[in-house]
Design a protein around this motif. Structure first.
Motif, PDB file in Angstrom:
ATOM      1  N   LYS A  40      49.523  77.106  63.212  1.00 27.30           N
ATOM      2  CA  LYS A  40      49.396  75.651  63.125  1.00 27.30           C
ATOM      3  C   LYS A  40      48.816  75.143  61.808  1.00 27.30           C
ATOM      4  N   GLU A  41      48.134  75.958  61.083  1.00 30.79           N
ATOM      5  CA  GLU A  41      47.460  75.629  59.818  1.00 30.79           C
ATOM      6  C   GLU A  41      46.187  74.810  59.981  1.00 30.79           C
ATOM      7  N   THR A  42      46.105  73.952  60.982  1.00 31.32           N
ATOM      8  CA  THR A  42      44.886  73.165  61.198  1.00 31.32           C
ATOM      9  C   THR A  42      44.558  73.123  62.687  1.00 31.32           C
ATOM     10  N   LEU A  43      43.292  72.898  62.984  1.00 26.13           N
ATOM     11  CA  LEU A  43      42.823  72.728  64.353  1.00 26.13           C
ATOM     12  C   LEU A  43      41.916  71.514  64.404  1.00 26.13           C
ATOM     13  N   THR A  44      41.965  70.777  65.494  1.00 26.71           N
ATOM     14  CA  THR A  44      40.973  69.721  65.700  1.00 26.71           C
ATOM     15  C   THR A  44      39.689  70.375  66.183  1.00 26.71           C
ATOM     16  N   GLY A  45      38.624  69.624  66.155  1.00 23.95           N
ATOM     17  CA  GLY A  45      37.360  70.141  66.673  1.00 23.95           C
ATOM     18  C   GLY A  45      37.467  70.514  68.138  1.00 23.95           C
ATOM     19  N   ASP A  46      38.170  69.691  68.922  1.00 27.52           N
ATOM     20  CA  ASP A  46      38.346  69.977  70.341  1.00 27.52           C
ATOM     21  C   ASP A  46      39.152  71.251  70.552  1.00 27.52           C
ATOM     22  N   GLU A  47      40.201  71.437  69.763  1.00 22.62           N
ATOM     23  CA  GLU A  47      41.005  72.659  69.876  1.00 22.62           C
ATOM     24  C   GLU A  47      40.168  73.891  69.527  1.00 22.62           C
ATOM     25  N   PHE A  48      39.383  73.763  68.478  1.00 22.75           N
ATOM     26  CA  PHE A  48      38.515  74.867  68.066  1.00 22.75           C
ATOM     27  C   PHE A  48      37.536  75.219  69.184  1.00 22.75           C
ATOM     28  N   ARG A  49      36.868  74.206  69.737  1.00 27.01           N
ATOM     29  CA  ARG A  49      35.899  74.450  70.811  1.00 27.01           C
ATOM     30  C   ARG A  49      36.567  75.020  72.054  1.00 27.01           C
ATOM     31  N   ALA A  50      37.796  74.573  72.348  1.00 27.17           N
ATOM     32  CA  ALA A  50      38.510  75.089  73.514  1.00 27.17           C
ATOM     33  C   ALA A  50      38.780  76.589  73.363  1.00 27.17           C
ATOM     34  N   ILE A  51      39.228  77.003  72.209  1.00 26.98           N
ATOM     35  CA  ILE A  51      39.468  78.443  71.969  1.00 26.98           C
ATOM     36  C   ILE A  51      38.157  79.200  72.029  1.00 26.98           C
ATOM     37  N   LEU A  52      37.151  78.677  71.350  1.00 22.95           N
ATOM     38  CA  LEU A  52      35.850  79.348  71.305  1.00 22.95           C
ATOM     39  C   LEU A  52      35.252  79.492  72.704  1.00 22.95           C
ATOM     40  N   SER A  53      35.466  78.494  73.560  1.00 22.51           N
ATOM     41  CA  SER A  53      34.888  78.525  74.909  1.00 22.51           C
ATOM     42  C   SER A  53      35.470  79.652  75.762  1.00 22.51           C
ATOM     43  N   GLU A  54      36.603  80.217  75.350  1.00 19.51           N
ATOM     44  CA  GLU A  54      37.153  81.375  76.057  1.00 19.51           C
ATOM     45  C   GLU A  54      36.301  82.624  75.825  1.00 19.51           C
ATOM     46  N   PHE A  55      35.487  82.602  74.772  1.00 21.66           N
ATOM     47  CA  PHE A  55      34.740  83.794  74.379  1.00 21.66           C
ATOM     48  C   PHE A  55      33.229  83.651  74.495  1.00 21.66           C
ATOM     49  N   VAL A  56      32.732  82.425  74.349  1.00 25.86           N
ATOM     50  CA  VAL A  56      31.275  82.202  74.387  1.00 25.86           C
ATOM     51  C   VAL A  56      30.965  80.945  75.196  1.00 25.86           C
ATOM     52  N   GLU A  57      29.731  80.840  75.640  1.00 23.42           N
ATOM     53  CA  GLU A  57      29.264  79.652  76.358  1.00 23.42           C
ATOM     54  C   GLU A  57      28.994  78.550  75.344  1.00 23.42           C
ATOM     55  N   ILE A  58      29.685  77.438  75.480  1.00 22.15           N
ATOM     56  CA  ILE A  58      29.520  76.283  74.593  1.00 22.15           C
ATOM     57  C   ILE A  58      28.439  75.386  75.195  1.00 22.15           C
ATOM     58  N   PRO A  59      27.461  74.938  74.398  1.00 20.37           N
ATOM     59  CA  PRO A  59      26.445  74.022  74.932  1.00 20.37           C
ATOM     60  C   PRO A  59      27.104  72.776  75.527  1.00 20.37           C
ATOM     61  N   VAL A  60      26.513  72.259  76.590  1.00 26.04           N
ATOM     62  CA  VAL A  60      27.079  71.126  77.330  1.00 26.04           C
ATOM     63  C   VAL A  60      27.462  69.977  76.412  1.00 26.04           C
ATOM     64  N   GLU A  61      26.591  69.637  75.469  1.00 30.71           N
ATOM     65  CA  GLU A  61      26.862  68.493  74.595  1.00 30.71           C
ATOM     66  C   GLU A  61      28.037  68.720  73.648  1.00 30.71           C
ATOM     67  N   ASN A  62      28.491  69.960  73.502  1.00 30.89           N
ATOM     68  CA  ASN A  62      29.606  70.264  72.595  1.00 30.89           C
ATOM     69  C   ASN A  62      30.881  70.673  73.319  1.00 30.89           C
ATOM     70  N   ARG A  63      30.856  70.634  74.633  1.00 29.90           N
ATOM     71  CA  ARG A  63      32.031  71.079  75.400  1.00 29.90           C
ATOM     72  C   ARG A  63      33.195  70.127  75.251  1.00 29.90           C
ATOM     73  N   VAL A  64      34.399  70.682  75.420  1.00 25.55           N
ATOM     74  CA  VAL A  64      35.645  69.918  75.336  1.00 25.55           C
ATOM     75  C   VAL A  64      35.902  69.256  76.683  1.00 25.55           C
ATOM     76  N   PRO A  65      36.290  67.996  76.687  1.00 24.09           N
ATOM     77  CA  PRO A  65      36.671  67.353  77.954  1.00 24.09           C
ATOM     78  C   PRO A  65      37.816  68.118  78.599  1.00 24.09           C
ATOM     79  N   PRO A  66      37.896  68.145  79.927  1.00 27.25           N
ATOM     80  CA  PRO A  66      38.921  68.949  80.637  1.00 27.25           C
ATOM     81  C   PRO A  66      40.357  68.681  80.187  1.00 27.25           C
ATOM     82  N   ALA A  67      40.689  67.470  79.773  1.00 29.35           N
ATOM     83  CA  ALA A  67      42.070  67.149  79.385  1.00 29.35           C
ATOM     84  C   ALA A  67      42.544  67.937  78.180  1.00 29.35           C
TER      85      ALA A  67
END
Length: 166
Positions: A131-158
């Motif tokens: 894709k060449e680029t990721l949004t912050g939400d996309e980045f956090r969504a991928i990262l959340s598959e591997f680590v626990e993301i703090p509540v304030e930084n979590r991606v909305p379910p959509a």
């Protein structure tokens, strides 16, 4: 903290760790012999920040006081040289040692973060190649598959990881 002009020691240290992330990633991924000059600007910035922590903010084992004389803060090079010359050789060595210790600790932490998150990094790289680029939400969504993301930084379910292209 309510005052955005106040920055904690922990926040400054985290900035140094982050600034060393590129160099740490090169070392972990490509090996120490393949480390490049790419981090030169980052190294200058983090060294300056570590020195400020020690000399200006009193955030080291040297003690909680400013070690910077008034002339050293001046834009006049002669005044800065005179201030440096009035500092004892022992104090100058202690400052250099404290700056190095901060930088070394931060680099070790950056290496640990890269090593501990290598699988996540590889997945993010795969998506970036496509894709060449990721949004912050996309980045956090991928990262959340591997680590626990703090509540304030979590991606909305959509925009969860399931919604991202594989």
């Amino acid at each position: 903290m309510d005052d955005p002009t106040l920055i904690s020691r922990q926040q400054l240290f985290a900035r140094i760790v982050g600034g060393l992330g590129g160099r740490a990633a090169e070392e972990v991924i490509f090996g120490e012999p393949e480390v490049t000059t790419g981090a030169a600007g980052d190294l200058q910035q983090i060294t300056g920040l570590a020195k400020q922590m020690v000399v200006t903010f009193g955030m080291s084992q040297i003690g909680p006081w400013s070690l910077m004389e008034g002339g050293a803060q001046s834009g006049d090079i002669i005044m800065r040289m005179m201030a440096r010359n009035s500092m004892s050789e022992k104090l100058a060595e202690d400052i250099d040692s404290a700056v190095k210790q901060l930088s070394d600790e931060a680099y070790e932490m950056a290496l640990r973060h890269i090593r501990n998150n290598r699988e996540a990094i590889d997945q993010i790289v795969e998506v970036l190649i496509e894709k060449e680029t990721l949004t912050g939400d996309e980045f956090r969504a991928i990262l959340s598959e591997f680590v626990e993301i703090p509540v304030e930084n979590r991606v909305p379910p959509a925009t969860s990881a399931a919604a991202l292209p594989a």
